[in-house]
Design a protein around this motif. Structure first.
Motif, PDB file in Angstrom:
ATOM      1  N   PHE A  17      65.691  -3.292 -65.229  1.00  0.00           N
ATOM      2  CA  PHE A  17      65.391  -3.380 -63.797  1.00  0.00           C
ATOM      3  C   PHE A  17      66.534  -2.791 -62.971  1.00  0.00           C
ATOM      4  O   PHE A  17      66.315  -2.002 -62.050  1.00  0.00           O
ATOM      5  CB  PHE A  17      65.156  -4.841 -63.409  1.00  0.00           C
ATOM      6  CG  PHE A  17      64.722  -5.042 -61.984  1.00  0.00           C
ATOM      7  CD1 PHE A  17      63.385  -4.942 -61.637  1.00  0.00           C
ATOM      8  CD2 PHE A  17      65.642  -5.341 -60.988  1.00  0.00           C
ATOM      9  CE1 PHE A  17      62.969  -5.123 -60.315  1.00  0.00           C
ATOM     10  CE2 PHE A  17      65.248  -5.524 -59.682  1.00  0.00           C
ATOM     11  CZ  PHE A  17      63.908  -5.412 -59.335  1.00  0.00           C
ATOM     12  N   LEU A  18      67.765  -3.154 -63.300  1.00  0.00           N
ATOM     13  CA  LEU A  18      68.900  -2.639 -62.538  1.00  0.00           C
ATOM     14  C   LEU A  18      69.084  -1.137 -62.729  1.00  0.00           C
ATOM     15  O   LEU A  18      69.563  -0.430 -61.837  1.00  0.00           O
ATOM     16  CB  LEU A  18      70.188  -3.380 -62.913  1.00  0.00           C
ATOM     17  CG  LEU A  18      70.520  -4.602 -62.044  1.00  0.00           C
ATOM     18  CD1 LEU A  18      69.468  -5.690 -62.180  1.00  0.00           C
ATOM     19  CD2 LEU A  18      71.908  -5.144 -62.376  1.00  0.00           C
ATOM     20  N   ASN A  19      68.688  -0.639 -63.890  1.00  0.00           N
ATOM     21  CA  ASN A  19      68.805   0.800 -64.155  1.00  0.00           C
ATOM     22  C   ASN A  19      67.651   1.608 -63.571  1.00  0.00           C
ATOM     23  O   ASN A  19      67.691   2.842 -63.563  1.00  0.00           O
ATOM     24  CB  ASN A  19      68.883   1.059 -65.661  1.00  0.00           C
ATOM     25  CG  ASN A  19      70.296   0.914 -66.198  1.00  0.00           C
ATOM     26  OD1 ASN A  19      71.265   1.341 -65.561  1.00  0.00           O
ATOM     27  ND2 ASN A  19      70.431   0.298 -67.375  1.00  0.00           N
ATOM     28  N   HIS A  20      66.608   0.929 -63.126  1.00  0.00           N
ATOM     29  CA  HIS A  20      65.428   1.634 -62.599  1.00  0.00           C
ATOM     30  C   HIS A  20      65.812   2.488 -61.388  1.00  0.00           C
ATOM     31  O   HIS A  20      66.477   2.023 -60.457  1.00  0.00           O
ATOM     32  CB  HIS A  20      64.350   0.637 -62.198  1.00  0.00           C
ATOM     33  CG  HIS A  20      63.211   1.264 -61.453  1.00  0.00           C
ATOM     34  ND1 HIS A  20      62.332   2.143 -62.033  1.00  0.00           N
ATOM     35  CD2 HIS A  20      62.825   1.156 -60.143  1.00  0.00           C
ATOM     36  CE1 HIS A  20      61.448   2.545 -61.142  1.00  0.00           C
ATOM     37  NE2 HIS A  20      61.725   1.950 -59.990  1.00  0.00           N
ATOM     38  N   VAL A  21      65.373   3.746 -61.391  1.00  0.00           N
ATOM     39  CA  VAL A  21      65.634   4.673 -60.298  1.00  0.00           C
ATOM     40  C   VAL A  21      64.432   4.688 -59.355  1.00  0.00           C
ATOM     41  O   VAL A  21      63.307   4.969 -59.773  1.00  0.00           O
ATOM     42  CB  VAL A  21      65.916   6.093 -60.829  1.00  0.00           C
ATOM     43  CG1 VAL A  21      66.081   7.076 -59.665  1.00  0.00           C
ATOM     44  CG2 VAL A  21      67.161   6.097 -61.710  1.00  0.00           C
ATOM     45  N   ASN A  22      64.687   4.379 -58.110  1.00  0.00           N
ATOM     46  CA  ASN A  22      63.643   4.418 -57.091  1.00  0.00           C
ATOM     47  C   ASN A  22      63.287   5.879 -56.816  1.00  0.00           C
ATOM     48  O   ASN A  22      64.133   6.648 -56.345  1.00  0.00           O
ATOM     49  CB  ASN A  22      64.147   3.744 -55.818  1.00  0.00           C
ATOM     50  CG  ASN A  22      63.089   3.641 -54.732  1.00  0.00           C
ATOM     51  OD1 ASN A  22      62.150   4.425 -54.672  1.00  0.00           O
ATOM     52  ND2 ASN A  22      63.256   2.664 -53.852  1.00  0.00           N
ATOM     53  N   PRO A  23      62.051   6.321 -57.104  1.00  0.00           N
ATOM     54  CA  PRO A  23      61.702   7.733 -56.925  1.00  0.00           C
ATOM     55  C   PRO A  23      61.732   8.183 -55.472  1.00  0.00           C
ATOM     56  O   PRO A  23      61.852   9.376 -55.208  1.00  0.00           O
ATOM     57  CB  PRO A  23      60.280   7.812 -57.490  1.00  0.00           C
ATOM     58  CG  PRO A  23      59.736   6.437 -57.368  1.00  0.00           C
ATOM     59  CD  PRO A  23      60.906   5.526 -57.603  1.00  0.00           C
ATOM     60  N   TYR A  24      61.630   7.238 -54.531  1.00  0.00           N
ATOM     61  CA  TYR A  24      61.651   7.609 -53.120  1.00  0.00           C
ATOM     62  C   TYR A  24      63.065   7.845 -52.607  1.00  0.00           C
ATOM     63  O   TYR A  24      63.243   8.426 -51.528  1.00  0.00           O
ATOM     64  CB  TYR A  24      60.972   6.523 -52.290  1.00  0.00           C
ATOM     65  CG  TYR A  24      59.525   6.328 -52.620  1.00  0.00           C
ATOM     66  CD1 TYR A  24      58.548   7.197 -52.141  1.00  0.00           C
ATOM     67  CD2 TYR A  24      59.113   5.282 -53.450  1.00  0.00           C
ATOM     68  CE1 TYR A  24      57.207   7.021 -52.454  1.00  0.00           C
ATOM     69  CE2 TYR A  24      57.768   5.096 -53.763  1.00  0.00           C
ATOM     70  CZ  TYR A  24      56.824   5.974 -53.274  1.00  0.00           C
ATOM     71  OH  TYR A  24      55.492   5.807 -53.587  1.00  0.00           O
ATOM     72  N   THR A  25      64.063   7.376 -53.330  1.00  0.00           N
ATOM     73  CA  THR A  25      65.454   7.554 -52.910  1.00  0.00           C
ATOM     74  C   THR A  25      66.276   8.321 -53.933  1.00  0.00           C
ATOM     75  O   THR A  25      67.328   8.876 -53.599  1.00  0.00           O
ATOM     76  CB  THR A  25      66.130   6.188 -52.692  1.00  0.00           C
ATOM     77  OG1 THR A  25      66.197   5.485 -53.939  1.00  0.00           O
ATOM     78  CG2 THR A  25      65.368   5.355 -51.679  1.00  0.00           C
ATOM     79  N   GLY A  26      65.811   8.326 -55.187  1.00  0.00           N
ATOM     80  CA  GLY A  26      66.590   8.943 -56.254  1.00  0.00           C
ATOM     81  C   GLY A  26      67.784   8.115 -56.677  1.00  0.00           C
ATOM     82  O   GLY A  26      68.671   8.608 -57.375  1.00  0.00           O
ATOM     83  N   ILE A  27      67.826   6.855 -56.299  1.00  0.00           N
ATOM     84  CA  ILE A  27      68.980   5.994 -56.566  1.00  0.00           C
ATOM     85  C   ILE A  27      68.538   4.798 -57.413  1.00  0.00           C
ATOM     86  O   ILE A  27      67.522   4.169 -57.136  1.00  0.00           O
ATOM     87  CB  ILE A  27      69.613   5.482 -55.258  1.00  0.00           C
ATOM     88  CG1 ILE A  27      69.987   6.643 -54.338  1.00  0.00           C
ATOM     89  CG2 ILE A  27      70.841   4.617 -55.532  1.00  0.00           C
ATOM     90  CD1 ILE A  27      70.424   6.208 -52.950  1.00  0.00           C
ATOM     91  N   ALA A  28      69.321   4.479 -58.434  1.00  0.00           N
ATOM     92  CA  ALA A  28      69.057   3.291 -59.232  1.00  0.00           C
ATOM     93  C   ALA A  28      69.397   2.047 -58.424  1.00  0.00           C
ATOM     94  O   ALA A  28      70.305   2.052 -57.596  1.00  0.00           O
ATOM     95  CB  ALA A  28      69.875   3.329 -60.513  1.00  0.00           C
ATOM     96  N   TYR A  29      68.661   0.972 -58.696  1.00  0.00           N
ATOM     97  CA  TYR A  29      68.925  -0.276 -57.975  1.00  0.00           C
ATOM     98  C   TYR A  29      70.394  -0.688 -58.078  1.00  0.00           C
ATOM     99  O   TYR A  29      70.983  -1.181 -57.119  1.00  0.00           O
ATOM    100  CB  TYR A  29      68.046  -1.409 -58.514  1.00  0.00           C
ATOM    101  CG  TYR A  29      66.577  -1.299 -58.196  1.00  0.00           C
ATOM    102  CD1 TYR A  29      66.088  -0.414 -57.234  1.00  0.00           C
ATOM    103  CD2 TYR A  29      65.654  -2.121 -58.846  1.00  0.00           C
ATOM    104  CE1 TYR A  29      64.728  -0.343 -56.946  1.00  0.00           C
ATOM    105  CE2 TYR A  29      64.295  -2.059 -58.564  1.00  0.00           C
ATOM    106  CZ  TYR A  29      63.839  -1.166 -57.612  1.00  0.00           C
ATOM    107  OH  TYR A  29      62.509  -1.105 -57.331  1.00  0.00           O
TER     108      TYR A  29
END
Length: 847
Positions: A174-186
């Motif tokens: 979950f913490l490593n998941h990259v938000n595709p709308y921002t390009g940033i991992a949580y």
């Protein structure tokens, strides 16, 4: 599977936003204060929980054919208008994980990512709780979801080795998941302040087991390289608090439901004493003092009034809280029904005054210093630039630049010419408005303001009952109303220009600061000022032409009238009515039915907005009751209410469907509580054995109350509506009388107390015998007693009682509105042993 593949393709083709920043991650200093990495400034934030990406809210969106993304866009815009800068959600892990804790990339996760991006765009930061442990059903049955929480359940998730391993795996992914709308991992998201590991874990076992569990979770999170603070809930299982203090966490999370949950009706009365103090039992613990503190959920559940939230925020700041999120904001598209969490109700459109109260609470969090103490109730009802008033149902903030209020207010800002923001409901020295929706005024430039007016919201039923999507609790109405804006910066004459798409109002000029307005967004431009702002201009975190509100949902006319229960013979009776209609009725009046006489027409006066009132003269108050209906003429057709019948010539046949008020002699007792009529509104801890039983020989009923433990058992009932028609008789009464008996064939001791509008409490003890009788105490013998916090709050460690009565003080009978009853356990000869005691109550009266 197809959905997951499609979303992965979507991720691949979205151009990622480069993640580059100097580390501004929050850290916790040696005094337990969160600070921003770059500026070292204290972290402050306030906002809401909001759940459209998951569970019930997601299902309702699909059911009603509403785009979840559009719903998020609309509500996040409203968050910006309310000044929120914080979002929290307990993620439904059961919908985005498998039994091994692998993260599932699906529509729920996509919508969470979308919501976070929309929050960022408005300057809203967030706290995420990756594990909820909940099923996804509430208020429906749980679905068969793929996650580890469904397989193991909350209890096993805290102890089962395989469940623990799955959670650690899930947290890492979950913490490593990259938000595709921002390009940033949580783990790297600059607007993500902190993580709370899980939602409301309830541990058993030993403190050392708790520490080991938490440290295992934190270890999996730290393996990602995340350096953000990690929080854990420490308001549950507080007997294991040392286990939290010994764990590798930087802070603790807290909740507050000071009026309990699930009353199933609106709770009335002065509840400011209930929120006087957020007292943490382990506040002096040295390790706790080094921990940061945030509020993950709070609400004054089942309270429909607007005065309470700033007082809660004040108490939170005094207790050292830096962040707080209300639970829970109702998505606008189904807020009319309040079905997600029916004990809560919060939405800018449908609960405008409560939402404005939350806006003021946000200002409290950002302006009141951490740990600042303002004393005890009632001294703390005015604090800093803030004031709360139960009597006026008002919360307000007044500073040099801002004037925010939840209801009509007589407060006058010291320098109206310096104001830059006004938001409110009702009338003030700056704005007069007859509609019921919220409005916002923002200064854009000298002589140029933006006005936003939301449509009217009217509650047509108690929103805290048993709700469904088929049950309309609140309606929205777009009506034109008069408004006046008195701002020195605008002068007497200014131009009003529509801004929002679909607003077909033509630009017009006003004189004497008064004009008619329909819902929408507008520019107000002073005479002689050109004004360079246009509809597409950006201002702070909004665009000027933005406006979000549902269309009119009012399908019929509602006549809202709550008749007085009892009145005294020989006195005028004032009848207040709300006529909620698409446009002002052509005519409205009352028809009175007096026994043995012809029906009488009485006038109704329009007093502003939807409000009307009329007077029943004393000569018509004959017999033991008066009945009446309200006649409303619209489009040439007259209808009778409450029957909603068109044939008003035959009203004599409608005698069973009329408003009715009992008429009593002035000398008769004043009923404060009747078990038969009022037992469902009695606030008390749940007892599975409590029953209302009829007594045929007395023609009434009694409520049996047998506490399950040998300890004090307290109840409260607000009798304000019961006595509203008998106020002139109350000063003539001399006794407070309990009608009932003791249970178990044993006498018992109870306390009867009267609570005033100001929170003062005066009471006395009575010895009640097994024989059904009237047990009286003289009013002059009532003494100062404690205010008991009812309904009992969550968390349970909060105080049971407090002193709210001034010293010296005296009972003011014209001030009373609430009854407090306490059953005391029976004391035996052995001082260490107490026995159960119970009562059967028929009524409590003043005689």
């Amino acid at each position: 599977m197809k959905l997951a593949i499609t979303f992965l393709v979507f991720i691949f083709f979205v151009t990622p936003v480069a993640y580059s920043q100097k580390s501004n991650d929050v850290y916790v200093d040696k005094d337990g204060v969160m600070r921003w990495g770059n500026t070292k400034e204290e972290v402050k934030g306030f906002g809401v929980n909001y759940t459209v990406p998951f569970a019930y809210a997601y299902r309702v969106a699909k059911q009603l054919n509403v785009s979840p993304e559009k719903a998020i866009d609309d509500d996040v815009y409203h968050f910006s208008r309310l000044g929120f800068d914080l979002y929290r959600v307990h993620v439904w892990d059961t919908e985005i994980s498998d039994t091994l804790g692998n993260l599932l990339v699906n529509e729920h996760l996509k919508l969470l990512d979308y919501a976070l991006k929309k929050m960022k765009d408005r300057g809203i930061k967030f706290v995420l709780t990756p594990i909820a442990y909940w099923g996804n059903g509430w208020p429906e049955k749980d679905e068969k979801t793929p996650g580890f929480s469904r397989k193991y359940g909350k209890a096993a998730c805290l102890t089962n080795p395989d469940a623990i391993k799955a959670q650690q795996n899930y947290l890492y992914q979950f913490l490593n998941h990259v938000n595709p709308y921002t390009g940033i991992a949580y783990k790297n998201e600059p607007d993500l302040i902190a993580f709370e590991i899980s939602n409301e874990p309830q541990h058993g076992g030993k403190a050392s087991d708790v520490t080991a569990f938490i440290n295992g979770m934190v270890s999996s999170m730290r393996k990602t390289g995340c350096k953000k603070p990690v929080f854990y809930n420490i308001s549950h299982s507080i007997h294991l608090a040392q286990g939290y203090f010994d764990a590798d966490i930087q802070g603790g999370t807290f909740q507050w439901y000071p009026t309990g949950l699930q009353a199933k009706h609106e709770i009335m009365g002065n509840l400011l004493p209930n929120v006087d103090d957020y007292k943490i039992p382990f506040a002096a613990n040295p390790r706790f003092k080094q921990m940061a503190k945030i509020v993950y959920e709070f609400d004054a559940a089942d309270v429909g009034r607007s005065y309470i939230y700033p007082a809660m925020a004040r108490s939170f700041r005094t207790a050292g809280m830096q962040l707080a999120t209300h639970f829970a904001y109702d998505p606008t598209f189904f807020a009319y029904a309040n079905t997600e969490y029916d004990t809560h109700y919060m939405n800018l459109i449908y609960t405008p005054q409560k939402a404005l109260s939350l806006k003021i609470a946000s200002e409290v969090f950002h302006n009141i210093p951490l740990y600042k103490d303002f004393g005890k109730f009632p001294a703390d009802t005015s604090f800093g630039n803030f004031r709360v008033s139960y009597g006026q149902d008002l919360a307000e903030m007044v500073t040099k630049e801002k004037f925010i209020y939840t209801n009509h207010t007589a407060t006058i800002p010291s320098n109206p010419g310096a104001l830059e923001h006004i938001s409110g409901s009702g009338n003030s020295s700056v704005v007069k408005y007859e509609g019921t929706g919220a409005y916002f005024l923002d200064k854009l430039d000298n002589g140029v303001w933006r006005l936003e007016v939301l449509p009217d919201a009217i509650w047509v039923q108690d929103p805290f009952g048993y709700n469904s999507l088929d049950k309309v609790l609140a309606v929205v109405n777009w009506r034109q109303w008069p408004m006046s804006v008195r701002l020195p910066d605008l002068g007497d004459d200014f131009e009003i220009r529509p801004l929002n798409k679909g607003n077909d109002t033509k630009s017009f000029k006003t004189k004497n600061q008064t004009f008619n307005i329909t819902p929408g967004a507008y520019l107000l431009v002073k005479k002689g000022v050109s004004g360079k702002m246009t509809a597409s201009s950006k201002w702070k975190n909004i665009t000027l032409n933005e406006f979000v509100a549902p269309a009119t949902t009012l399908k019929k006319t509602y006549v809202l009238n709550s008749p007085l229960k009892e009145i005294s013979a020989g006195e005028d009776v004032r009848v207040k009515v709300q006529i909620v209609s698409l446009k002002q009725p052509e005519a409205a009046h009352m028809k009175l039915f007096v026994k043995g006489e012809k029906p009488v027409d009485l006038a109704l006066e329009h007093t502003g907005g939807y409000s009307y009132s009329g007077t029943i003269p004393p000569e018509f108050l004959k017999g033991d009751a008066v009945k009446y209906c309200i006649l409303v003429k619209e489009n040439g057709v007259e209808k009778s209410y409450p029957s909603e019948q068109e044939n008003t010539k035959d009203l004599n046949n409608e005698q069973e469907n009329l408003f009715e008020i009992r008429i009593l002699p002035k000398s008769s007792p004043v009923t404060l509580f009747s078990a038969a009529a009022d037992h469902e509104q009695l606030l008390r801890p749940y007892l599975k054995t409590s029953r209302l039983n009829t007594i045929p020989e007395m023609g009434t009923s009694e409520l049996g109350i047998q506490p399950e433990k040998a300890e004090d058992y307290a109840m409260r009932y607000n009798f304000k509506n019961n006595i509203a028609g008998r106020t002139s008789d109350i000063p003539t009464k001399t006794k407070l009388v309990f009608h009932g008996r003791a249970l178990n064939e044993k006498p018992c001791t109870i306390q009867l107390a009267l609570i005033g509008k100001d929170g003062s409490v005066y009471g006395a003890t009575l010895n009640v015998k097994p024989e059904s009788s009237a047990y009286a105490v003289l009013l002059e013998d009532l003494k100062k007693v404690d205010f008991i916090s009812l309904p009992r709050p969550y968390p349970g460690f909060l105080p049971y009682s407090l002193n709210t009565t001034p010293e010296p003080g005296k009972l003011d009978l014209m001030n009373i509105e609430t009854l407090q009853i306490v059953i005391f356990p029976t004391q035996t000869a052995d001082q260490n042993q107490k026995l159960l005691a119970g009562i059967a109550i028929r009524s409590v009266t003043l005689e």
